[in-house]
Design an enzyme around this catalytic site. Sequence first.
Site, PDB file in Angstrom:
ATOM      1  N   GLU A 300       0.838  -1.196   0.000  1.00 21.63           N
ATOM      2  CA  GLU A 300       0.000   0.000   0.000  1.00 21.63           C
ATOM      3  C   GLU A 300       0.878   1.253   0.000  1.00 21.63           C
ATOM      4  O   GLU A 300       1.830   1.318   0.779  1.00 21.63           O
ATOM      5  CB  GLU A 300      -0.931   0.032   1.211  1.00 21.63           C
ATOM      6  CG  GLU A 300      -1.975   1.141   1.106  1.00 21.63           C
ATOM      7  CD  GLU A 300      -2.910   1.191   2.299  1.00 21.63           C
ATOM      8  OE1 GLU A 300      -4.087   1.529   2.119  1.00 21.63           O
ATOM      9  OE2 GLU A 300      -2.460   0.897   3.423  1.00 21.63           O
ATOM     10  N   GLY A 434       3.489   2.093  10.713  1.00 26.66           N
ATOM     11  CA  GLY A 434       3.213   1.493  12.014  1.00 26.66           C
ATOM     12  C   GLY A 434       2.742   0.071  11.856  1.00 26.66           C
ATOM     13  O   GLY A 434       3.173  -0.833  12.570  1.00 26.66           O
ATOM     14  N   ALA A 435       1.835  -0.136  10.888  1.00 26.71           N
ATOM     15  CA  ALA A 435       1.302  -1.469  10.613  1.00 26.71           C
ATOM     16  C   ALA A 435       0.591  -1.425   9.272  1.00 26.71           C
ATOM     17  O   ALA A 435       0.294  -0.360   8.740  1.00 26.71           O
ATOM     18  CB  ALA A 435       0.350  -1.907  11.724  1.00 26.71           C
ATOM     19  N   GLU A 437      -2.637  -3.547   7.050  1.00 30.78           N
ATOM     20  CA  GLU A 437      -3.788  -4.421   7.272  1.00 30.78           C
ATOM     21  C   GLU A 437      -3.947  -5.551   6.277  1.00 30.78           C
ATOM     22  O   GLU A 437      -5.065  -6.036   6.056  1.00 30.78           O
ATOM     23  CB  GLU A 437      -5.062  -3.570   7.250  1.00 30.78           C
ATOM     24  CG  GLU A 437      -5.405  -2.943   5.889  1.00 30.78           C
ATOM     25  CD  GLU A 437      -4.877  -1.545   5.698  1.00 30.78           C
ATOM     26  OE1 GLU A 437      -5.368  -0.819   4.825  1.00 30.78           O
ATOM     27  OE2 GLU A 437      -3.940  -1.157   6.431  1.00 30.78           O
ATOM     28  N   ASN A 438      -2.881  -6.041   5.650  1.00 31.94           N
ATOM     29  CA  ASN A 438      -2.991  -7.111   4.667  1.00 31.94           C
ATOM     30  C   ASN A 438      -3.967  -8.178   5.163  1.00 31.94           C
ATOM     31  O   ASN A 438      -3.879  -8.636   6.303  1.00 31.94           O
ATOM     32  CB  ASN A 438      -1.627  -7.771   4.437  1.00 31.94           C
ATOM     33  CG  ASN A 438      -0.513  -6.748   4.278  1.00 31.94           C
ATOM     34  OD1 ASN A 438      -0.534  -5.928   3.391  1.00 31.94           O
ATOM     35  ND2 ASN A 438       0.462  -6.807   5.172  1.00 31.94           N
ATOM     36  N   GLU A 470      -5.952  -2.012  12.774  1.00 33.88           N
ATOM     37  CA  GLU A 470      -5.718  -2.946  11.660  1.00 33.88           C
ATOM     38  C   GLU A 470      -6.801  -4.014  11.572  1.00 33.88           C
ATOM     39  O   GLU A 470      -7.178  -4.426  10.471  1.00 33.88           O
ATOM     40  CB  GLU A 470      -4.333  -3.592  11.800  1.00 33.88           C
ATOM     41  CG  GLU A 470      -3.178  -2.607  11.881  1.00 33.88           C
ATOM     42  CD  GLU A 470      -3.193  -1.570  10.780  1.00 33.88           C
ATOM     43  OE1 GLU A 470      -3.559  -1.886   9.644  1.00 33.88           O
ATOM     44  OE2 GLU A 470      -2.834  -0.410  11.059  1.00 33.88           O
ATOM     45  N   HIS A 473      -9.806  -2.731   9.815  1.00 35.44           N
ATOM     46  CA  HIS A 473      -9.608  -2.705   8.358  1.00 35.44           C
ATOM     47  C   HIS A 473     -10.048  -4.008   7.687  1.00 35.44           C
ATOM     48  O   HIS A 473     -10.333  -4.000   6.480  1.00 35.44           O
ATOM     49  CB  HIS A 473      -8.133  -2.475   8.027  1.00 35.44           C
ATOM     50  CG  HIS A 473      -7.744  -1.040   7.909  1.00 35.44           C
ATOM     51  ND1 HIS A 473      -8.433  -0.134   7.134  1.00 35.44           N
ATOM     52  CD2 HIS A 473      -6.700  -0.344   8.454  1.00 35.44           C
ATOM     53  CE1 HIS A 473      -7.841   1.049   7.205  1.00 35.44           C
ATOM     54  NE2 HIS A 473      -6.799   0.949   8.009  1.00 35.44           N
TER      55      HIS A 473
END
Length: 1031
Positions: A300, A434-435, A437-438, A470, A473
């Site tokens: 992303e 930070g992270a 969301e895959n 996440e 998401h």
Amino acid sequence: MDPFDYNSTERDTLPRNMIENSMFEEEPDVVDLARDSAAYPTFPALDPDETVYEPRSSRLLVRGLGENDVDDDEEDCGSSARLLGMSFMNRSAAQRSNASPYVRQPLPRSCSPPSARTMVVCVLFLVIVASMTMVFYFLPRCNFTKMGCPKQENKTSNGTDGTGELFPWAQYQLPRSIRPLSYDLTFTPDFSTMDFSGHTVIDMFVLHNTKRIVLHSANLNITKATFKLGDGEASDITILEDKPREQIAVKFSEELKAGQHCVLTLDYTASLSHTYDGFYNSSYTDQDGNKRVLAATQFEPLYARKAFPCFDEPSFKATFLVKLNRKPEYLTLSNMPQAQTTQLASGLVQDEFAKTSVNMSTYLVAFVVGNFTSVSRNVSDTLVSVYSVPEKKEHTHYALDTASKLLEFYNDFFEISYPLQKLDLVAVPDFMAGAMENWGLITFRETALLVGGHSSLLEKQQVASIIAHELAHQWFGNLVTMSWWSDLWLNEGFATYMEFTSLQTVLPQLDMGNLFLANRFRALDKDALNSSHAVSTQVNTPEQVHEMFDSVSYLKGASILLMLNTSLPGDQQFRKGIIQYLKQFAGLNTDTDDLWNSLTEVEVSSQHPNVSEMMRSWTSQKGFPLVTVSRKGDAVSLKQEIFQLMSDNASHSSSLWNIPMTYVNDSCSLGPECKQLFMLNAQSGTLKVSATVKWLKLNYRNTGFYIVDYGDEGWAALTDAMTNNFQVLTQEDRASLIHNIFALSKLGRVSFRQVLSLLNYMPNETESSPVKEALLHLTDIYKMLDKRYEQGLVTRMKAYILKYFGALMDKQTWTKEEDFSKQDFRSALLETACHLGQEKCQQQAKAMFKQYVASNGTSQIPGDLQRAVFTVAAQSSEDWETLLTMYHYATYDSEKLKMLKGLASTQDTQKIVWLLNTGLNGNMVQVQNLPLVIRTICESFAGNLIAWDFIQENWKQLIQTFPIGSFSFQSIIGSATSRFSEQSHLNQVQCFFDSQREHGSQLRSVQEALETIRLNQRWMERNLPSLDKWL
């Protein structure tokens, strides 16, 4: 995602005014600054052993230092020019005379006529020049450089692909004639060469007749390509490439017909990325000192194309089957569970993962290859696992507990079960965001997922917030996805809103309400700038897409959802609307209107305005309203206008919002039952109150996204009420008043004397939100004064803060504290006290650090006090070295990050330069932490100047590391410039970014930086003469 970024000649990089002037002006007799290495050392040449460093820009930026002052009206690009290598503008007379035989001579008093020979030579010369000019003009696309005429390259996206073939597409967004149905992907990474090979098979459906297929590919060397139409045979094809737009294409002599199926197969090789995007390599050192290599993905927003050819836009959803070839000692993970493992003849092992059971966008595809261990738990028919490197397995349990509780909450809240068989959360040693969301494989920074046994509740709050974001998401973003990045807020605004909503239920002890309140204040601050943008706004270029990942998409998006929820009748109305939205559009792409329409359909109250009509005014225009209150007897007049710190007449005349205004008064002001609602959907309106009402507080608990000006009488009444009994208002309302009056001070609507009058009650305050909000604004002013070298006012501001907050600071304990609100309260107070040099705080911090070092780590510093302790320790040269050693060997990431912040707070210029270079090169400080290092360094006077020079000096490397427009990119620019407040600052920043062409002043983050400097300058001009008296 939780964000926590051409070769040219020297002349090309000049600021515009310098280019134009240099064409016609004689070279000035000035010293060559680039050669004056004693006064101006170059950054790459510096090392910790150098004894003197003076930031170049200090001579330009610091007022009041004597001979080097710059007049406010004088535009000076000297420092920026030098940093860009433009020393040829500044040659000394002696150097010029050595470099050229040309010497100026006095003009003769009269001119003799030229000889015939001279005339012939001149004519011949002119003919040659004219001939060469014609040749140059008619040569196609030839760039004349020192290397001659290079091979033609495609510089524009509607030109050729570099081989002479015309590229068949000229837009950033792909044509809609082809829809991908499924991808079959195989990857073989080689950690010895840091390359990988790939094999991609794309099954596609033709939606409209077309003679082309256009998709994305970036930095992939395609070695073989075949195409098969329907049941026909596969045949080799030629791939055209448009590198600037990262697109490839296949052209056909005959049209593909709507309704046909086709298959594109591509083999390619590429390098593993070194910039934390695409398929990138990472490494860490294990407990035995061995270097361990791994690879992970970050797709992303626009980086799946760096790992495999694809239709890399959110609306092109498809299924994915992933295969990873690895050495036997490695573990692989992807979105789906592993289906089978096969031993290959090459000695590698192939892990094949199940085909995704859902259609998803390319940016959600993910895989990792490395050495990981995990802890797991079954939750509602889903296997939840948390992965880390083996040395940190003991730090994964809090994340597993939190993720398990949140998954159950979301399954119930949305009334839609999480659709995949597994949910992996992976702590990646090197990770820029930070992270991410895959779907089924969420990746995190280690500091965003791992929690040690001695962690404070503040640290747990941060980790829980990111996990909650996440996981939200998986529904908002993954199940239902925005059609294009213009509506990114549908992903990020909802995930941010649900992060707070979920944790208030699942982990109420983390006190998420105060964090959400502070975030809403910061969203208002950003959206008050003219450089802001509408929540839903058109974007096209990659830089524009990156810049959508900002506080407007995240925090304003969440804030307007809260405002809508609190204005709807009943507790479940909003929830019913978003459940309908998710169920109606599951597996599809949406835009903002789809959301409002879903919520409108559920709305049953005839008394409430149409949700679509109300909320479009909040998403289709930038900014927010300022509501001005005036009262005569029982009539309260309300007037709305745009709150904009820099005037924009067009916005002032056209902006109008449907505002659900809430209010309380002195007769009932605390409980929810006191709240009253008034809809202001015109430029002005009037509400009635009892004539006995002494004061009104609008925007109950600050759930609305607007600022209120009560007028002089209204502010005086509220100030008196707070002074007499501050607990007559909720802590949210007290913090709201503090935020609003500081904002109005910036706008020039209230005097700073009124601000200070409101804060007179502060020694009695007992809650963290009002204290933190007041300290934030006061310390911002303190730091701006410090950067202007206004030492008299700096001393007075410090004395003022310690006078009004000193009693609260002295009451704080230094032992372990279990209550979250008390941890939050004391950390804010003690960090400020130590920063301002309060003796008691500094002595306590030094003693705690000394005890910590002497105990060899067995004596723990409470997590909420670590930053204050490490920052104080870093001011001593000896303790800084000790802290650096501790940082090097620390294994718990949250503590290590606080040590890094402490190290970066040093005032020692040698150490500052060393830290910046180390962060840029990724030696001891990870590159992912460089924005944090810069932000911390910029807190100090000298550090800010050095960091700004460093950014200019290393600009090309920075924009190669941090994508232009990305959150990290925004952070670096904002940190370095946000407290500049003088014309000389503005001139230099403007000059530098003007010189960067497409990477410069047109970027929103740069416009924001320039606007912020102008605002700081204006505030100082208005208030500086009176500050001395007021303080």
